[in-house]
Design an enzyme around this catalytic site. Sequence first.
Site, PDB file in Angstrom:
ATOM      1  N   ARG A  56       7.598   0.667  13.289  1.00 41.24           N
ATOM      2  CA  ARG A  56       8.129   0.173  12.001  1.00 41.24           C
ATOM      3  C   ARG A  56       9.284  -0.807  12.205  1.00 41.24           C
ATOM      4  NH1 ARG A  56       5.644   3.492   8.088  1.00 41.24           N
ATOM      5  NH2 ARG A  56       5.193   5.516   8.986  1.00 41.24           N
ATOM      6  N   HIS A  61       4.281  -4.500   8.884  1.00 36.39           N
ATOM      7  CA  HIS A  61       4.230  -4.399  10.347  1.00 36.39           C
ATOM      8  C   HIS A  61       2.929  -4.942  10.933  1.00 36.39           C
ATOM      9  CE1 HIS A  61       7.429  -1.725   9.158  1.00 36.39           C
ATOM     10  NE2 HIS A  61       6.567  -0.922   8.552  1.00 36.39           N
ATOM     11  N   ALA A 105       3.101  -0.762   4.657  1.00 38.85           N
ATOM     12  CA  ALA A 105       2.653  -0.838   6.049  1.00 38.85           C
ATOM     13  C   ALA A 105       2.217  -2.251   6.461  1.00 38.85           C
ATOM     14  CB  ALA A 105       1.511   0.155   6.269  1.00 38.85           C
ATOM     15  N   ASP A 120       1.832 -15.706   6.441  1.00 38.20           N
ATOM     16  CA  ASP A 120       1.406 -17.103   6.241  1.00 38.20           C
ATOM     17  C   ASP A 120       1.459 -17.483   4.762  1.00 38.20           C
ATOM     18  OD1 ASP A 120       1.054 -17.451   8.920  1.00 38.20           O
ATOM     19  OD2 ASP A 120      -1.135 -17.373   8.893  1.00 38.20           O
ATOM     20  N   GLU A 141      13.026  -9.332   1.537  1.00 34.64           N
ATOM     21  CA  GLU A 141      12.227  -8.169   1.966  1.00 34.64           C
ATOM     22  C   GLU A 141      13.015  -6.890   1.685  1.00 34.64           C
ATOM     23  OE1 GLU A 141      11.447  -8.541   6.152  1.00 34.64           O
ATOM     24  OE2 GLU A 141      10.534  -6.543   6.306  1.00 34.64           O
ATOM     25  N   ARG A 149      13.220   5.049  12.176  1.00 33.84           N
ATOM     26  CA  ARG A 149      11.927   5.738  12.130  1.00 33.84           C
ATOM     27  C   ARG A 149      11.117   5.413  13.391  1.00 33.84           C
ATOM     28  NH1 ARG A 149       9.258   4.928   6.472  1.00 33.84           N
ATOM     29  NH2 ARG A 149       8.029   6.679   7.294  1.00 33.84           N
ATOM     30  N   PRO A 185       0.791  -1.229   0.000  1.00 28.77           N
ATOM     31  CA  PRO A 185       0.000   0.000   0.000  1.00 28.77           C
ATOM     32  C   PRO A 185       0.827   1.285   0.000  1.00 28.77           C
ATOM     33  CG  PRO A 185      -0.126  -1.120   2.129  1.00 28.77           C
ATOM     34  CD  PRO A 185       0.538  -2.062   1.173  1.00 28.77           C
ATOM     35  N   ASN A 186       0.304   2.223  -0.749  1.00 24.60           N
ATOM     36  CA  ASN A 186       0.835   3.591  -0.853  1.00 24.60           C
ATOM     37  C   ASN A 186       2.118   3.703  -1.684  1.00 24.60           C
ATOM     38  OD1 ASN A 186      -1.227   4.857   0.764  1.00 24.60           O
ATOM     39  ND2 ASN A 186      -0.323   3.756   2.482  1.00 24.60           N
ATOM     40  N   ARG A 194       5.048  11.080  -2.613  1.00 26.72           N
ATOM     41  CA  ARG A 194       4.782  10.773  -1.208  1.00 26.72           C
ATOM     42  C   ARG A 194       6.058  10.963  -0.377  1.00 26.72           C
ATOM     43  NH1 ARG A 194       4.703   4.649   1.157  1.00 26.72           N
ATOM     44  NH2 ARG A 194       4.034   5.165   3.264  1.00 26.72           N
ATOM     45  N   SER A 212      13.120   3.009   2.885  1.00 27.11           N
ATOM     46  CA  SER A 212      13.641   3.778   4.022  1.00 27.11           C
ATOM     47  C   SER A 212      14.295   2.843   5.028  1.00 27.11           C
ATOM     48  CB  SER A 212      12.491   4.547   4.690  1.00 27.11           C
ATOM     49  OG  SER A 212      11.561   3.635   5.262  1.00 27.11           O
ATOM     50  N   TYR A 262      11.051   8.644   1.053  1.00 25.85           N
ATOM     51  CA  TYR A 262      10.950   7.560   0.066  1.00 25.85           C
ATOM     52  C   TYR A 262      11.648   7.878  -1.268  1.00 25.85           C
ATOM     53  CZ  TYR A 262       7.605   5.723   3.397  1.00 25.85           C
ATOM     54  OH  TYR A 262       7.032   5.227   4.540  1.00 25.85           O
ATOM     55  N   ASN A 295       8.230  -5.498  -0.977  1.00 28.62           N
ATOM     56  CA  ASN A 295       8.127  -4.339  -0.103  1.00 28.62           C
ATOM     57  C   ASN A 295       6.644  -4.255   0.245  1.00 28.62           C
ATOM     58  OD1 ASN A 295       7.936  -1.950   1.214  1.00 28.62           O
ATOM     59  ND2 ASN A 295       9.068  -0.736  -0.304  1.00 28.62           N
ATOM     60  N   HIS A 325      12.882  -2.481   1.881  1.00 25.59           N
ATOM     61  CA  HIS A 325      12.254  -1.204   2.252  1.00 25.59           C
ATOM     62  C   HIS A 325      13.113  -0.079   1.717  1.00 25.59           C
ATOM     63  CE1 HIS A 325       9.554  -3.320   4.835  1.00 25.59           C
ATOM     64  NE2 HIS A 325      10.580  -3.982   5.307  1.00 25.59           N
TER      65      HIS A 325
HETATM   66  C1  DHK Z   1       7.165   1.619   2.963  1.00 24.19           C
HETATM   67  C2  DHK Z   1       6.040   1.940   3.635  1.00 24.19           C
HETATM   68  O1  DHK Z   1       4.933   2.290   2.985  1.00 24.19           O
HETATM   69  C3  DHK Z   1       6.009   1.980   5.105  1.00 24.19           C
HETATM   70  O2  DHK Z   1       4.737   1.673   5.615  1.00 24.19           O
HETATM   71  C4  DHK Z   1       7.052   1.083   5.716  1.00 24.19           C
HETATM   72  C5  DHK Z   1       8.367   1.106   3.621  1.00 24.19           C
HETATM   73  C6  DHK Z   1       8.410   1.360   5.106  1.00 24.19           C
HETATM   74  C7  DHK Z   1       9.624   1.522   2.876  1.00 24.19           C
HETATM   75  O3  DHK Z   1      10.511   2.127   3.460  1.00 24.19           O
HETATM   76  O4  DHK Z   1       9.733   1.236   1.685  1.00 24.19           O
HETATM   77  O5  DHK Z   1       7.095   1.291   7.106  1.00 24.19           O
END
Ligand code: DHK
Length: 165
Positions: A112, A81, A78, A88, A99, A108, A11-12, A19, A103, A24, A75, A101
């Site tokens: 997180r 977490h 959110a 699963d 995995e 942070r 998401p996002n 953003r 950031s 990011y 990635n 990320h």
């Molecule tokens: C991306 C997100 O959207 C956050 O919710 C994570 C992660 C970190 C990133 O750093 O790519 O906490």
Amino acid sequence: MPPTVLVLNGPNLNLLGSREPEIYGHETLSDIAALCERAAATLGLAVDFRQSNSEAELVGWVQEARTTRAGIILNAGAFTHTSVALLDALTASALPVIEVHLSNIFRREEFRRHSYVSLAARGVICGLGSQGYELALAAMARLLAKTSGKKPANKKTPAKVKRTR
Ligand code: DHK
């Protein structure tokens, strides 16, 4: 056909570029997809690059990957977490998982610092921005070569090393 790695984004991450760029970065998700395509080609891999804001959709894609993909780079945004469902599905896939990320999640907020996804991951890369995806693909190529017994492809011309005394 080269082995295909599923590169999943949660998401996002569709908002990348606009953003919180100070966290990011300025690259968009399409920029990262293009970077992954290029990196995969030099490593003898193909990528299936996807993003969803829906936990159910991500779980469905991981389930499909069980029989159709060689590994997963994730990635989870959110959901990293919060999502036992994603953990699963990753565990059930029995695929190598890396995995990523953008950031550094350890610099942070406290919440997180915990990742459910990590319990299913062979390795974790964070804090290096989009380069993390490239590094994850290189690591995945080596993992897959180990299991197939083949040498990982490196189609790049080796850089000339200048020796100094
Ligand atoms: C991306 C997100 O959207 C956050 O919710 C994570 C992660 C970190 C990133 O750093 O790519 O906490």
